[in-house]
Design a protein around this motif. Structure first.
Motif, PDB file in Angstrom:
ATOM      1  N   VAL A 176       0.839  -1.196   0.000  1.00 39.85           N
ATOM      2  CA  VAL A 176       0.000   0.000   0.000  1.00 39.85           C
ATOM      3  C   VAL A 176       0.876   1.249   0.000  1.00 39.85           C
ATOM      4  N   ARG A 177       0.227   2.381  -0.147  1.00 42.17           N
ATOM      5  CA  ARG A 177       0.889   3.680  -0.096  1.00 42.17           C
ATOM      6  C   ARG A 177       0.560   4.342   1.225  1.00 42.17           C
ATOM      7  N   LEU A 178       1.575   4.790   1.947  1.00 42.73           N
ATOM      8  CA  LEU A 178       1.385   5.535   3.186  1.00 42.73           C
ATOM      9  C   LEU A 178       1.712   6.997   2.926  1.00 42.73           C
ATOM     10  N   GLU A 179       0.813   7.878   3.298  1.00 44.22           N
ATOM     11  CA  GLU A 179       1.069   9.310   3.214  1.00 44.22           C
ATOM     12  C   GLU A 179       1.105   9.868   4.629  1.00 44.22           C
ATOM     13  N   VAL A 180       2.242  10.440   5.004  1.00 44.70           N
ATOM     14  CA  VAL A 180       2.472  10.870   6.378  1.00 44.70           C
ATOM     15  C   VAL A 180       2.832  12.349   6.417  1.00 44.70           C
ATOM     16  N   ASP A 181       2.244  13.063   7.365  1.00 41.26           N
ATOM     17  CA  ASP A 181       2.570  14.460   7.612  1.00 41.26           C
ATOM     18  C   ASP A 181       3.750  14.514   8.573  1.00 41.26           C
ATOM     19  N   ARG A 182       4.904  14.887   8.055  1.00 39.94           N
ATOM     20  CA  ARG A 182       6.114  14.885   8.875  1.00 39.94           C
ATOM     21  C   ARG A 182       5.954  15.740  10.129  1.00 39.94           C
ATOM     22  N   ASP A 183       5.276  16.864  10.002  1.00 37.80           N
ATOM     23  CA  ASP A 183       5.122  17.762  11.148  1.00 37.80           C
ATOM     24  C   ASP A 183       4.223  17.175  12.236  1.00 37.80           C
ATOM     25  N   SER A 184       3.447  16.142  11.890  1.00 38.96           N
ATOM     26  CA  SER A 184       2.566  15.511  12.878  1.00 38.96           C
ATOM     27  C   SER A 184       3.281  14.452  13.706  1.00 38.96           C
ATOM     28  N   VAL A 185       4.490  14.061  13.276  1.00 31.39           N
ATOM     29  CA  VAL A 185       5.242  13.037  14.012  1.00 31.39           C
ATOM     30  C   VAL A 185       5.866  13.681  15.248  1.00 31.39           C
ATOM     31  N   PRO A 186       5.522  13.212  16.448  1.00 34.51           N
ATOM     32  CA  PRO A 186       6.070  13.826  17.669  1.00 34.51           C
ATOM     33  C   PRO A 186       7.582  13.639  17.775  1.00 34.51           C
ATOM     34  N   VAL A 187       8.291  14.709  18.063  1.00 35.39           N
ATOM     35  CA  VAL A 187       9.735  14.676  18.295  1.00 35.39           C
ATOM     36  C   VAL A 187      10.003  15.479  19.553  1.00 35.39           C
ATOM     37  N   ARG A 188      10.650  14.871  20.533  1.00 36.77           N
ATOM     38  CA  ARG A 188      10.876  15.536  21.811  1.00 36.77           C
ATOM     39  C   ARG A 188      12.001  16.560  21.728  1.00 36.77           C
ATOM     40  N   GLU A 189      11.957  17.510  22.659  1.00 36.51           N
ATOM     41  CA  GLU A 189      12.952  18.580  22.709  1.00 36.51           C
ATOM     42  C   GLU A 189      14.371  18.011  22.792  1.00 36.51           C
ATOM     43  N   GLU A 190      14.568  16.998  23.636  1.00 40.93           N
ATOM     44  CA  GLU A 190      15.898  16.409  23.804  1.00 40.93           C
ATOM     45  C   GLU A 190      16.378  15.769  22.501  1.00 40.93           C
ATOM     46  N   THR A 191      15.453  15.124  21.788  1.00 41.11           N
ATOM     47  CA  THR A 191      15.801  14.496  20.520  1.00 41.11           C
ATOM     48  C   THR A 191      16.219  15.547  19.495  1.00 41.11           C
ATOM     49  N   ARG A 192      15.457  16.632  19.424  1.00 38.81           N
ATOM     50  CA  ARG A 192      15.801  17.694  18.473  1.00 38.81           C
ATOM     51  C   ARG A 192      17.180  18.277  18.777  1.00 38.81           C
ATOM     52  N   ALA A 193      17.472  18.513  20.057  1.00 44.03           N
ATOM     53  CA  ALA A 193      18.740  19.133  20.430  1.00 44.03           C
ATOM     54  C   ALA A 193      19.919  18.227  20.080  1.00 44.03           C
ATOM     55  N   LEU A 194      19.827  16.958  20.441  1.00 44.41           N
ATOM     56  CA  LEU A 194      20.932  16.032  20.177  1.00 44.41           C
ATOM     57  C   LEU A 194      21.093  15.767  18.687  1.00 44.41           C
ATOM     58  N   CYS A 195      19.980  15.629  17.977  1.00 44.25           N
ATOM     59  CA  CYS A 195      20.066  15.367  16.541  1.00 44.25           C
ATOM     60  C   CYS A 195      20.647  16.563  15.792  1.00 44.25           C
ATOM     61  N   GLU A 196      20.265  17.767  16.207  1.00 46.45           N
ATOM     62  CA  GLU A 196      20.819  18.964  15.572  1.00 46.45           C
ATOM     63  C   GLU A 196      22.324  19.047  15.813  1.00 46.45           C
ATOM     64  N   ALA A 197      22.750  18.745  17.031  1.00 43.71           N
ATOM     65  CA  ALA A 197      24.182  18.797  17.352  1.00 43.71           C
ATOM     66  C   ALA A 197      24.968  17.738  16.593  1.00 43.71           C
TER      67      ALA A 197
END
Length: 328
Positions: A231-252
């Motif tokens: 099947v085809r999955l269509e996902v809204d990237r902005d709807s996927v929860p990402v925690r503050e700690e994850t964003r900080a470490l991934c950006e670094a």
């Protein structure tokens, strides 16, 4: 690049070489693209035995703590309750922390209600870090495959993206990243949320498909559902929860939070009219959940962020480990 064997290689060399599985009527689900667990009928019983094996080799810290939920998550994502484990422990030298690993395995197994019933251990000089391989077994009243998503379903995710990867970044690379110590300390505690056993229990009665995203993160897991289900999955990237700690470490670290080890989140497809019930069930269990996309008919693909993903997703953490091994 290390990581999973490609679907094409599995199709060519693995899926057709399964002994007598094709003729064995008790094998309800054998090896297949995207399917992480086998389903075996119990003769004379309405229950299904679910079996899955998983290695854990690249995480240096808390490898025993990570190993149990990583193995049991595939059982839970198939609709089963994990009950038994076997553990193979390969150690690089006699100085390796066997006492710590087995202590962590014991605690983690108790946490999910599973018994360690056997395994193997040995020293292998060629290894640079401990290698664990666990086989988890459990029973299910109704087996839930990865490949059960149907057009019209909605796509759900529990907790957040990159939970396991965030813990690994904090424990294995935290000293090298320009991230506050307090952020790393909180992120290290994410290892306590790797299990999706309670997540699956909350929504499995409604799920048409469930999947535990591991290597390649949420994006890889979503693509595996699409490929397994056709099947085809269509996902809204902005709807996927990402925690503050994850964003900080991934950006670094310069990595994508949706492309790092994703254990801790559970992906599921459910009928559209079951979304509210599933989110309510997760809330009652004290868990976060979000609706992030839809399932439609079409060639297997993941449509996300204005693009289309059809090829296997490589995990962004592998280059970090490769660089660390080279520097050491």
């Amino acid at each position: 690049m290390p990581g999973k064997v490609s679907p094409d290689e599995l199709l060519a060399h693995v899926f057709g070489r399964t002994g007598t599985a094709a003729e064995d009527e008790t094998v309800l689900q054998g090896p297949a693209n995207g399917e992480d667990a086998a389903a075996i009928a119990f003769p004379g019983s309405d229950e299904t035995l679910v079996v899955s094996s998983d290695p854990i080799s690249l995480a240096v810290s808390q490898v025993g703590t990570l190993g149990v939920p990583v193995a049991c998550n595939d059982i839970a994502a198939s609709g089963a309750d994990p009950r038994w484990l076997t553990v193979v422990i390969m150690l690089p030298s006699e100085d390796a922390p066997l006492e710590e690993i087995t202590r962590d395995l014991d605690v983690a197994a108790r946490d999910v209600g599973a018994s360690i019933v056997g395994g193997h251990s040995e020293y292998v000089d060629q290894l640079e870090r401990p290698l664990l391989s666990l086989t988890a077994m459990g029973t299910a009243e109704s087996f839930v495959p990865t490949g059960g998503a149907e057009p019209g379903d909605s796509v759900l995710v529990t907790k957040a993206a990159g939970i396991e990867g965030t813990a690994i970044l904090a424990t294995d690379f935290g000293d090298e990243l320009a991230v506050d110590d307090a952020v790393c300390e909180r992120a290290e505690a994410f290892v306590e949320e790797i299990s999706v056993v309670p997540d699956a229990r909350a929504i499995r009665e409604h799920a048409t498909a469930m999947h535990d995203p591991t290597e390649g993160g949420v994006l890889a897991g979503l693509l595996e559902i699409a490929r397994a289900s056709g099947v085809r999955l269509e996902v809204d990237r902005d709807s996927v929860p990402v925690r503050e700690e994850t964003r900080a470490l991934c950006e670094a670290a310069g990595v994508d939070p949706l492309r790092i080890f994703g254990s801790g989140a559970l992906l599921a497809t459910v009928p559209g009219d079951a979304v509210a019930d599933c989110l309510a069930a997760l809330e009652r269990a004290g868990l976060e959940g979000a609706e992030i996309g839809t399932v439609s008919a079409g060639d297997p693909e993941l449509a996300v962020g204005g693009g289309s993903i059809t090829d296997p997703v490589e995990d962004d953490l592998y280059p970090l480990w490769e660089r660390a091994d080279t520097e050491n």
